[in-house]
Design an enzyme around this catalytic site. Structure first.
Site, PDB file in Angstrom:
ATOM      1  N   HIS A 157      26.859  17.437  69.048  1.00  0.00           N
ATOM      2  CA  HIS A 157      26.330  16.164  68.534  1.00  0.00           C
ATOM      3  C   HIS A 157      27.031  15.746  67.239  1.00  0.00           C
ATOM      4  O   HIS A 157      26.448  15.048  66.423  1.00  0.00           O
ATOM      5  CB  HIS A 157      24.822  16.238  68.292  1.00  0.00           C
ATOM      6  N   SER A 278      49.043   0.165  54.789  1.00  0.00           N
ATOM      7  CA  SER A 278      48.342  -1.106  54.885  1.00  0.00           C
ATOM      8  C   SER A 278      49.144  -2.174  54.141  1.00  0.00           C
ATOM      9  O   SER A 278      49.802  -1.883  53.146  1.00  0.00           O
ATOM     10  CB  SER A 278      46.955  -0.971  54.267  1.00  0.00           C
ATOM     11  N   LYS A 284      46.565   3.176  51.159  1.00  0.00           N
ATOM     12  CA  LYS A 284      46.208   3.580  52.520  1.00  0.00           C
ATOM     13  C   LYS A 284      47.280   4.364  53.250  1.00  0.00           C
ATOM     14  O   LYS A 284      48.465   4.087  53.146  1.00  0.00           O
ATOM     15  CB  LYS A 284      45.886   2.337  53.360  1.00  0.00           C
ATOM     16  N   GLU A 291      45.173   6.727  66.721  1.00  0.00           N
ATOM     17  CA  GLU A 291      44.348   5.557  67.065  1.00  0.00           C
ATOM     18  C   GLU A 291      44.910   4.847  68.297  1.00  0.00           C
ATOM     19  O   GLU A 291      44.174   4.443  69.194  1.00  0.00           O
ATOM     20  CB  GLU A 291      44.290   4.575  65.895  1.00  0.00           C
TER      21      GLU A 291
END
Ligand code: ARG
Length: 472
Positions: A157, A278, A284, A291
């Protein structure tokens, strides 16, 4: 504009829009190599069987070889007036050697021809994909071996559950990708069937030798039914299905890499070479590669659904709908090749924060099951032990403690069976190494799994259609 090879029964020229609508040349051009290879084998077979002369065959074979080279060099115009790659190659052949070129299409149709081309294409694609999956497997095993001492919290979980070896977690992915390997190998056996000679659907009315063609091309079998041969796309659906499952595995791994590299976890750091920045936030460093691996899983699922939908309810045998099989398959192959290549390159470059992982491994009461097991070994029924430890945990939460911060006296207030050796029992290495059940996280078991994996990888021989062809 190219002549239509089927123009005989038509009075009017094809509408321009129809030509564009029905053309597949812009995507099936990628099959040209296989189309020509299949045609050469077919042509030689026709000569072997005395259906065309050897002189005719050698002129056709030689010219097909030249066309192959010229297409590669971009010297043959492939546009929608050609409809598809089969007609383009045949048109080019006839343009070069005249009427004799027209003998190539004896005893075959585009229906069995396209079936052959796709199978040839898929055998090579599967061979590359199997190699790349094997590389991912080898990468995982090497990492598991290198990091055998690293301890981390295991999750259920997405909550801290029990301590595990990081290598055990990696070897879980070995099992998952191992099943993918088996699925692709299995799909390969059903792809490895030679359909040419089934012609339009009913078979050929010439004394052809399909076994001969199959051997030339490195196939192990010939189709059993000509109707099935031209209508069957199961092997493509199986491929897309195995690919969807593989990508689901990739996306689960990608997701873990993404969350593990967040500052909240800080378990790992993905190498700069696999991240991007970024345009607005200078600080960043984003995990774009995992992804996109997660994102591209969606298109691979979509391709499977597209194929299943195209084939649903199609009457036997060949229907033009089947031309729609190619783009989803090509896209799936491209996505898998790119993803797998990157995966085995990115994984070994990941930096492991072993201190953080180890610290979190004992955090949040991950040793609670072991504390209960300790009582069980002192003859307390498990349900009772579970309840007692639940109360210990509650006490710790109230007092801002971890389990191992408790003194023996504190433990004893919950159950008299607690004794001095409880701390030894909760030592994290002991916790891990006690889990010696088959497939458990004990170091001895994980080392066993790694050794077995090494043997498996050693034993699996790469598939190559080239090696199955007769010596020239
Ligand atoms: N371009 C077609 C395809 O990919 C080739 C077979 C066409 N056959 C036909 N009878 N129209 O399916």
């Amino acid at each position: 504009m190219a002549e239509k090879l089927w123009k005989g029964r038509f009075e009017l020229p094809t509408d321009k829009l129809v030509e564009e609508y029905t053309a597949s040349i812009h995507f099936d051009r990628r099959l040209y190599r296989y189309d020509i290879e299949g045609s050469i084998a077919h042509c030689r077979m026709l000569a072997e069987c005395g259906i065309i002369s050897h002189e005719e065959a050698s002129s056709i074979v030689q010219t097909l070889g030249e066309i192959d080279r010229d297409i590669e060099r971009g010297m043959v115009v492939l546009d929608s007036s050609q409809e598809d790659i089969h007609m383009a190659v045949e048109n080019e052949l006839t343009a070069r050697i005249g009427e004799t070129g027209g003998k190539l299409h004896t005893a075959r149709s585009r229906n069995d021809q396209v079936a052959l081309d796709m199978r040839l294409y898929m055998l090579d694609a599967l061979s590359s994909i199997l190699d790349l999956v094997r590389e991912v497997l080898a990468t995982l095993v090497a990492m598991a071996e290198r990091h055998i001492e690293v301890i981390m919290p295991g999750f259920t979980h997405l909550q801290h559950a029990q301590p595990i070896l990081f290598s055990h977690h990696l070897m879980a992915y070995y099992e998952m990708f191992g099943r993918d390997f088996a699925r692709f190998s299995d799909c390969l056996t059903r792809t490895d069937v030679m359909p040419l000679g089934s012609a339009a659907l009913a078979g050929a009315g010439f004394p052809i030798d399909m076994e001969w063609t199959a051997r030339q091309l490195g196939f192990s079998k010939v189709v059993a039914n000509s109707i099935d041969a031209v209508g069957d796309r199961d092997y493509l659906i199986e491929f897309c299905s195995a690919s969807a499952i593989l990508m689901m595995h990739v996306s689960r791994l990608a997701e873990e890499l993404i969350i593990w590299s967040s500052p909240e976890f800080a378990f790992i750091e993905i190498s700069d070479a696999f991240c991007t920045g970024s345009s607005i936030m200078p600080q960043k460093k984003n995990p774009d590669v995992p992804e996109l691996m997660r994102g591209k899983t969606g298109r691979v699922y979509g391709n499977l659904v597209a194929l299943l939908t195209v084939t649903k309810g199609l009457p036997l045998a060949y229907d033009r709908d089947l031309q729609e099989d190619k783009e989803p398959v090509f896209d799936t192959v491209d996505t898998l090749l790119a993803t797998l290549r990157l995966l085995s390159k990115m994984l070994p470059e990941i930096r492991i924060n072993r201190e953080t992982m180890a610290r979190m491994a004992a955090h949040n009461f991950t040793l609670a099951t072991d504390l209960a097991d300790y009582l069980v070994r002192r003859d307390v029924p498990f349900r009772k032990a579970h309840h007692v430890v639940g109360q210990v945990v509650q006490y710790c939460i109230r007092n801002g403690k971890e389990l191992t911060d408790c003194s023996l006296d504190e433990f004893k207030t919950f159950h008299k069976a607690f004794d001095e050796d409880v701390f030894q029992y909760l030592d994290i290495s002991n916790v891990i190494d006690r889990r010696r059940s088959i497939g458990g996280t004990a170091t001895s078991r994980v080392k066993e799994a790694i050794a077995r994996a090494r043997e498996e990888l050693e034993a699996c021989k790469p598939y190559s259609r080239e090696n199955r062809k007769p010596e020239k």
